[in-house]
Design an enzyme around this catalytic site. Sequence first.
Site, mmCIF file in Angstrom:
data_model
loop_
_atom_site.group_PDB
_atom_site.id
_atom_site.type_symbol
_atom_site.label_atom_id
_atom_site.label_comp_id
_atom_site.label_asym_id
_atom_site.label_seq_id
_atom_site.Cartn_x
_atom_site.Cartn_y
_atom_site.Cartn_z
ATOM 1 C CE LYS A 123 3.852 2.868 10.913
ATOM 2 N NZ LYS A 123 4.914 2.829 9.937
ATOM 3 C CE LYS A 175 8.407 17.120 8.807
ATOM 4 N NZ LYS A 175 9.163 16.936 7.630
ATOM 5 C CE LYS A 226 11.130 7.416 16.937
ATOM 6 N NZ LYS A 226 11.152 6.151 16.219
#
Length: 331
Positions: free
Chosen positions: A111, A194, A191
Site C-alpha cells: 500500500k 471494489k 482478487k
Amino acid sequence: MSRIFSGIQPSGELHIGNYLGAVRNWVRLQDQHECIYSIVDYHAITGTYEPEDLRRRTREMAISLLAAGLDPEKCTLFVQSMVPEHTELAWIFNTVTPLGELERQTQFKDKASRQESVMAGLLNYPVLQAADILLYRASLVPVGEDQVQHLELSREIARRWNARFGEDFFPEPQPLLTPTRRIMGLDGQAKMSKSMGNTIGILETDEAIWAKLRPAVTDPARVRRTDPGTPEVCNIYHLHRAFSDPATVEHVATQCRTAGWGCIECKQVLLESMTRELGPIRERAAELRARPELVSEVLYAGAERCRAIARETMREVKERMGLAELSEVTR
Ligand code: SF4
C-alpha cells in the site's frame, strides 16, 4: 465456546468476493462459537475519504451483513468507533511493537508503494488490528491466507505484552482459515475488489449481475463454441463451485470439457444459482432499509455489549501497567 473476533471494512454493499471469502463463513460460525463481528471504520480512515461517504458505507455494510445472515440473537455486530477502547489499547500496544516488525508487513509495503505520502496510521494498522482482537481476548480469528501475517503480528504483540506485564493475560489468537478459495475478479486478473472495479455486489439486481457476467473473462482456450475448455482455469467455474449444487458443478465441468455448451449458457446457469442464494438476501436488505431504526438498535446493542467487555479488559491492562483509572483519579 471459543470467542471469535473478525472485522470488515465499511466498503458499502458487500460484494460476492468478501461474501464468499468471509461473511458466509461468519454466518456458519455464529452457530458454533461466541462471535464478535465489527465494521472497522477506524481502519478505513488511513487513506483519503469523505466523512459523509464513510457514514453511508458503514450503514450499507451493516445492512449487507444482517441481510446476509448475521443474526443479532446469535452474534454481536458493532461499529468499531463506537467502542473507543480499541484505539486506547492500540496506543498501549504501540509501545511494545518493534518498528521493524511493522515495516516488514507485506500489506504495508504494497500500500505504501502506491501512496504519495504515507501516514503513520497505515504503518500502525496491524497494531490496531491486534487491539481489535485482544480487547475481547478472542482466541480464534477467521482469516484469509493474506491476513495470516497480520495475525502472526497480533500473536507476537500478545506475547510481548504478556512477557512484560501479564503472564497469560492475553491469549495468542489462532487463525481459523476460511475454507473458500480466493475469488478472482470478473476480469480474471486479480482478487475481487471494489478498488479494481471487478466485483458483483450481493444486492445487485439480476439484470445488473448479468450485465457484468456476460462479458466476464473465461478460459481463453474457448475461442469458438466448438473449442473444449478446462473448467479449473475459469473463474466462472469457481463461482459455480461457490453457488451451484454439486450435480450442476459436475455438469458444468463436463459440458465445458466436451464443448457441450457455450460460455453464455454456462453463465446463464450460474446466474440462476446466484439468484437462488442472493434473492432472499436482497429481500431482507429491502426490509432492513425500510426500517432503519432496527439496524441502529442492533449496532447500539452490539456496541454496549462490547464496551462492557472492553472496559473490563482495559481496567486489568491499566492496573497491570501502572496507569491511572478514572475511578482512582476522582477518588
Ligand atoms: S463453459 Fe463455463 S467453465 Fe467452461 S470456459 Fe466457459 S464459462 Fe468457463
